[in-house]
Enzyme design. Structure first.
Site, short mmCIF file in Angstrom:
data_model
loop_
_atom_site.label_atom_id
_atom_site.label_comp_id
_atom_site.label_asym_id
_atom_site.label_seq_id
_atom_site.Cartn_x
_atom_site.Cartn_y
_atom_site.Cartn_z
N ALA A 1 0.83 -1.21 0.00
CA ALA A 1 0.00 0.00 0.00
C ALA A 1 0.86 1.25 0.00
CB ALA A 1 -0.89 0.00 1.23
N ASN B 1 8.90 8.58 5.15
CA ASN B 1 7.77 9.38 4.66
C ASN B 1 6.88 9.79 5.80
OD1 ASN B 1 4.77 8.31 4.41
ND2 ASN B 1 6.11 6.51 4.39
N PHE C 1 -1.63 10.08 4.77
CA PHE C 1 -2.86 9.66 4.07
C PHE C 1 -3.39 10.73 3.11
CE2 PHE C 1 -4.15 6.74 7.87
CZ PHE C 1 -3.34 5.73 7.38
N SER D 1 -0.09 3.27 10.57
CA SER D 1 0.71 4.35 10.00
C SER D 1 1.16 5.28 11.13
CB SER D 1 -0.11 5.14 8.99
OG SER D 1 0.56 6.37 8.73
N ASN E 1 1.98 8.29 10.75
CA ASN E 1 1.85 9.69 10.31
C ASN E 1 0.49 10.32 10.56
OD1 ASN E 1 4.54 9.72 9.34
ND2 ASN E 1 3.85 8.52 7.58
N THR E 2 -0.39 9.61 11.26
CA THR E 2 -1.67 10.19 11.67
C THR E 2 -1.68 10.09 13.19
OG1 THR E 2 -2.78 9.61 9.62
CG2 THR E 2 -4.20 9.94 11.54
N LYS F 1 -3.22 -4.51 9.41
CA LYS F 1 -1.80 -4.18 9.18
C LYS F 1 -1.20 -3.64 10.46
CE LYS F 1 1.27 -1.93 5.88
NZ LYS F 1 1.35 -1.32 4.55
N ASN G 1 4.03 -2.28 8.77
CA ASN G 1 4.07 -0.91 8.26
C ASN G 1 5.48 -0.34 8.47
OD1 ASN G 1 3.15 1.70 7.39
ND2 ASN G 1 1.10 1.09 8.04
N GLY H 1 11.45 -4.10 3.65
CA GLY H 1 12.83 -4.34 3.21
C GLY H 1 13.01 -5.49 2.25
N TYR I 1 7.53 -2.00 -1.38
CA TYR I 1 7.35 -0.65 -1.93
C TYR I 1 8.74 -0.06 -2.16
CZ TYR I 1 5.70 4.23 -2.29
OH TYR I 1 5.43 5.50 -2.71
N THR I 2 9.53 0.10 -1.08
CA THR I 2 10.83 0.77 -1.21
C THR I 2 11.76 0.03 -2.18
OG1 THR I 2 10.49 1.53 1.05
CG2 THR I 2 12.70 1.78 0.15
C1 LIG Z 1 6.00 6.70 0.48
C2 LIG Z 1 5.27 5.61 1.23
C3 LIG Z 1 3.89 5.71 1.43
C4 LIG Z 1 3.22 4.70 2.12
N1 LIG Z 1 1.87 4.80 2.28
C5 LIG Z 1 1.19 3.79 2.92
C6 LIG Z 1 -0.21 3.83 3.05
O1 LIG Z 1 -0.89 4.74 2.58
N2 LIG Z 1 -0.80 2.81 3.74
C7 LIG Z 1 -0.11 1.76 4.27
O2 LIG Z 1 -0.71 0.85 4.86
N3 LIG Z 1 1.23 1.69 4.12
C8 LIG Z 1 1.89 2.68 3.47
N4 LIG Z 1 3.26 2.59 3.33
C9 LIG Z 1 3.97 1.45 3.95
C10 LIG Z 1 4.24 0.32 2.96
O3 LIG Z 1 3.04 -0.24 2.48
C11 LIG Z 1 5.09 -0.78 3.64
O4 LIG Z 1 4.34 -1.34 4.70
C12 LIG Z 1 6.40 -0.25 4.20
O5 LIG Z 1 6.95 0.75 3.38
C13 LIG Z 1 7.45 -1.35 4.37
O6 LIG Z 1 7.75 -1.97 3.14
P1 LIG Z 1 9.02 -1.57 2.23
O7 LIG Z 1 10.24 -1.64 3.12
O8 LIG Z 1 9.03 -2.61 1.13
O9 LIG Z 1 8.77 -0.21 1.71
C14 LIG Z 1 3.94 3.59 2.63
C15 LIG Z 1 5.33 3.50 2.42
C16 LIG Z 1 5.99 4.47 1.72
C17 LIG Z 1 7.48 4.35 1.50
#
Ligand SMILES: Cc1cc2nc3c(=O)[nH]c(=O)nc-3n(C[C@H](O)[C@H](O)[C@H](O)COP(=O)(O)O)c2cc1C
Length: 356
Positions: free
Chosen positions: A68, A117, A121, A182, A184-185, A217, A245, A295, A316-317
């Site tokens: 996500a 980040n 939301f 998250s 960030n909220t 999550k 997350n 990761g 994602y990253t």
């Molecule tokens: C820029 C950014 C925005 C994200 N926004 C959301 C989000 O809206 N909702 C959510 O559940 N996770 C969000 N995530 C978290 C990712 O879904 C994931 O759980 C987290 O980044 C760890 O995975 P990664 O190391 O592969 O990035 C966000 C991550 C990044 C980097």
């Protein structure tokens, strides 16, 4: 190599959010072109044979999903499937549209292959997401929808707003995720406390007429004391967990690099997220399906999470650092790891790591 040598240096010269917007607009253009998806699939994407897996009663062409946050408003999920992701999670979507936090709000830490980040939301809201998902139609892979909460929603109304958001989007997703993790909220992660989460899951349960798969999550910053009772609750009232997350901790990052507030993702999160997967797998006796995220950059990272107990993984990253060929490359490497371990399927490898 094209990505690492040309595209990434060009994108990394831009502000990270601007780079994301550029990528999204390229993906949208390619998605709209006749033959665009087929072209992208043959250049970077597609699915390896032998990685098909069944979880939550759904068929996944491969276990590598897009996490996500990348496609918050559900604009490019079908192209992400063409890029080789076996499933895509859109969102987080909140009930009402909201702009998120002031910019800049995404930061790169290239020497650690990480991002921070604090988007908060930013999204166009549930009704806009509904219109878009309706117009695109269902993809040929499982689609997840991640539910967030508006910043101005008081805690005692959270269960109602999650349930309303779910109801608006229910016909369009194969699985739904209650995002209470998250960072960030303000106060959102308090909703991971059993008393709040119980209310949220039961409110969604009441309106979940088509019995859609519901996941929770979790945050990697959860204390060990909270975990057993949360796992117990989730086993009663939901179908699985996404771990994890982003983190507010800064593992392995020197203190002079730590000034940026927000959630850290990427390589420094890898070990902590795998540790949580391992704990949840043990606490649930392997009975609660886990989507492992945090990761994942290589097939080896995916294999490690699967052996710790994840039935599916997401990233994602890793996509930002490794580019459009990431999903296909991870699939190939994972297949080689499974073969090396003597496993005939992904499902066979789940939770098989030796006791730690
Ligand atoms: C820029 C950014 C925005 C994200 N926004 C959301 C989000 O809206 N909702 C959510 O559940 N996770 C969000 N995530 C978290 C990712 O879904 C994931 O759980 C987290 O980044 C760890 O995975 P990664 O190391 O592969 O990035 C966000 C991550 C990044 C980097």
């Amino acid at each position: 190599m094209l990505y690492e040598n040309i595209l990434r240096p060009w994108l990394f010269r831009m502000d990270p959010e601007e780079a994301h917007e550029r990528m999204m607009s390229m993906l949208r253009t390619a998605q709209a072109l006749p033959g665009g998806k087929a072209l992208v699939r043959s250049a970077w994407g597609g699915c390896e044979e032998g990685l098909e897996t069944r979880v939550f009663g759904l068929k996944f062409p491969n276990p590598i999903g897009l996490a996500a946050g990348f496609d918050k408003d559900g604009r490019v999920f079908s192209m992400m499937g063409a890029l080789g992701f076996g499933f895509v999670e859109v969102g987080s979507v909140t009930l009402r549209p909201q702009p998120g936090n002031p910019k800049p709000r995404i930061f790169r830490l290239p020497e650690y292959e990480a991002l921070v980040n604090r988007l908060g939301f930013n999204n166009l809201g549930a009704e806009a997401a509904q219109r878009r998902l309706k117009s695109f139609g269902r993809p040929d892979f499982p689609l997840g929808i991640n539910l967030g909460l508006n910043k101005d929603c008081p805690h005692d109304k959270a269960h109602e707003e999650y349930a309303q958001t779910f109801s608006i989007l229910e016909p369009y997703g194969d699985y739904f995720v209650v995002n209470v993790s998250s960072p960030n909220t303000l106060g959102l992660r308090d909703l991971q406390e059993r008393i709040h989460l119980e209310k949220i899951l039961s409110a969604i349960g009441e309106v979940n007429r088509s019995k859609k798969t519901l996941l929770v999550k979790l945050s990697p910053d959860l204390s060990d004391e909270l975990l057993p009772s949360l796992v117990e609750l989730i086993m009663q009232s939901a179908s699985g967990v996404i771990a994890t997350n982003t983190t507010i901790a800064r593992p392995g990052i020197p203190s002079d690099e730590q000034e940026r507030r927000g959630g850290l993702s990427g390589a420094p999160l890898r070990a902590r997220s795998t540790e949580l997967i391992r704990k949840i797998y043990k606490l649930s006796g392997g009975k609660l399906p886990i989507i492992g995220v945090g990761g994942v950059f290589t097939g080896g990272d995916a294999y490690e999470k699967i052996r710790a107990g994840a039935s599916l993984v997401q990233l994602y990253t890793g996509l930002i650092y490794r580019g459009p060929a990431a999903a296909r490359r991870i699939q190939k490497e994972l297949l080689a790891w499974l073969k090396h371990g003597g496993f005939k399927s992904v499902a066979e490898a789940v939770g098989t790591e030796p006791a730690q």
